[in-house]
Design an enzyme around this catalytic site. Sequence first.
Site, mmCIF file in Angstrom:
data_model
loop_
_atom_site.group_PDB
_atom_site.id
_atom_site.type_symbol
_atom_site.label_atom_id
_atom_site.label_comp_id
_atom_site.label_asym_id
_atom_site.label_seq_id
_atom_site.Cartn_x
_atom_site.Cartn_y
_atom_site.Cartn_z
ATOM 1 N N ASP A 233 0.821 -1.205 0.000
ATOM 2 C CA ASP A 233 0.000 0.000 0.000
ATOM 3 C C ASP A 233 0.858 1.260 0.000
ATOM 4 O OD1 ASP A 233 -2.732 1.310 0.596
ATOM 5 O OD2 ASP A 233 -1.438 2.102 2.187
ATOM 6 N N GLU A 301 0.715 -0.458 -5.025
ATOM 7 C CA GLU A 301 -0.287 0.587 -5.233
ATOM 8 C C GLU A 301 0.389 1.941 -5.218
ATOM 9 O OE1 GLU A 301 -4.013 2.679 -2.917
ATOM 10 O OE2 GLU A 301 -1.984 2.459 -2.109
#
Length: 617
Positions: A233, A301
Amino acid sequence: MKTLTISLVLFLALAAQATVVDIIKTDERDNVDWWENGVFYQIYPRSFKDSNNDGTGDIKGITSKLQHLKDLGVTGTWLSPIFDSPMVDGGYDIRNYTKVNSIYGSNDDLVELFAEAKKLDLKIILDFVPNHCSNQHQWFINSANRVPGYEDYFTWRACPVENGKRRLPNNWIAVFNTPMWSYDPRRDECYLHQFTKEQPDINFRMENGKTKQEMLDVLTFWMDQGVNGFRVDAINHMFESPAYTNQVLLEEGLDPNLYGNYDNRYTRDLRESYEFIYSAREHLDKYAKANGNVTRVLMTEAYATIPQQTQWYGVNDTLRGSHIPFNFGFIADITANSKAEDFKKVVDEWMGNMPSFTMGQANWVLGNHDRSRLRSRYGDDRYEGLAIMSMTLPGVAIIYYGEEIGMVDNNDITWEETEDPQACQSNSSVYKDFTRDPVRTPMQWDDSPLGGFCESCKTWLPVSPSFTDINVKKQTGDETSTFALYKNLIALRKEKDVLKFGGLSTKVIADGDVFAFERTIKDNPSIVTLLNLSKDSKTVNLADLFNADDVSSKTKATVLISNNRSELKKGNTFSNINSITIGGYDGVVFEVSSAMRIATSALYLVAAFWVAVKFVF
């Protein structure tokens, strides 16, 4: 003579069969790894399935629904954060990287999930958040209290009070539109956080590399438990400029308190962030080599420009990075009003910026936990066509839970029911402009009360009122449903070599209203996908897609799949590819082959049969 005749018969029969099947095997295709061309399904654990009626989805609930994923046909699933957390930011504020959050269950529950998924040949990917942790993590507590060895685990700077106001180290603004610095009285300094103040950024510039090693140890811990990979993330936020230079507004006069009003060049997309991922990939590859050579996949991401995103793939064949750097083009750059040329641009830019060395695959993300749901964004008419497009483009496809049944945003969530910190930091009059809760509501399993998410509970977010019409039970077994469309698309990806390995050419046709692309592989029929972005029917000439040398060999088109609103159905055949009409908002996949080739193959079979009858029998 008879032996020669039999050999001739067998040769002709085999030749005819090879011409019809037309599958060419190569070492490259035989060696395709498990994750390549895969379909990955994102689960938001809090909202998937509640097994104990406390209103929150949990790991046992996910385990109980693995058969749904198997029926759908996906390669595996990745779980949004499930680690121990105070849940200030939905679990992205991690208190303990090696412990499961008690609201989801236990470490043993997660290991059981790994084992049950393995029985079904489903892979499990965990969300991994290295950029920041919770301010309740023991690392941060130690650092705030200057415990030896932990002083530099986080970024601390002096921020004295001057004229009654605390002077911050610089003007940096966090993603959630607050100052990026917060004061901690235990240390009498300010610490840096790119998200909420409860999520201090970990300092990866430590000279001894201790924080980096801590994170690699976390990866090893979960791989030892049986995980198949990680989705990292906010990777492009991991490093900040050590000069702490003030950011510059994009335009003079913009509100200086809003993150989006800066280009944030000093806090995002720094080269060191890429280097961390290259190190993580090396770590995963070494682990795989020592443990049966089964790849542990790395996803990343990062909302950034296309050239920045594709750098996550790596540098060359020896310095590799992310297997799957998430491609958000269809989320960030496409709207319900976008034209065919906009779709072509998103596809062409990603494919054109991918590195030439072989180390990753293209991927297509249509939805996630941060953006409006696919059906709500594009509308009832278009969303199935986009699913068809993403499933027939090269590479990996990503599904957000509920997309496979056409779930929609629940925009009826009140201010009092709101949970998203991004919205809670606003106010009751504007929270809907910031909230992500509408896309995170409980999965709709059936039309019983609460949509089958739990038997009787107060759900953490309200179930969407659409559950009575949109649910898994209603669509299971219905060949005209969205679920059937997704299931059939995934099956088609597995069946057709051209979809797994074929090249790609894109084009805008039909007066700019149809996005078309062809997938080709040597000696196989082409597969053509048409996406009509107009409400009106369009007559297309498939020959427009092919180069001059190919047109003469492509004379027959057969529908393989179409969206449910289309009048074109599987098996519909067109002997004239120069004039095919598709309906408004249709998404249609054709297999385009040569009628001459099929006729010749049939002639071979007839000839072989005649020789056998006349000379053998």
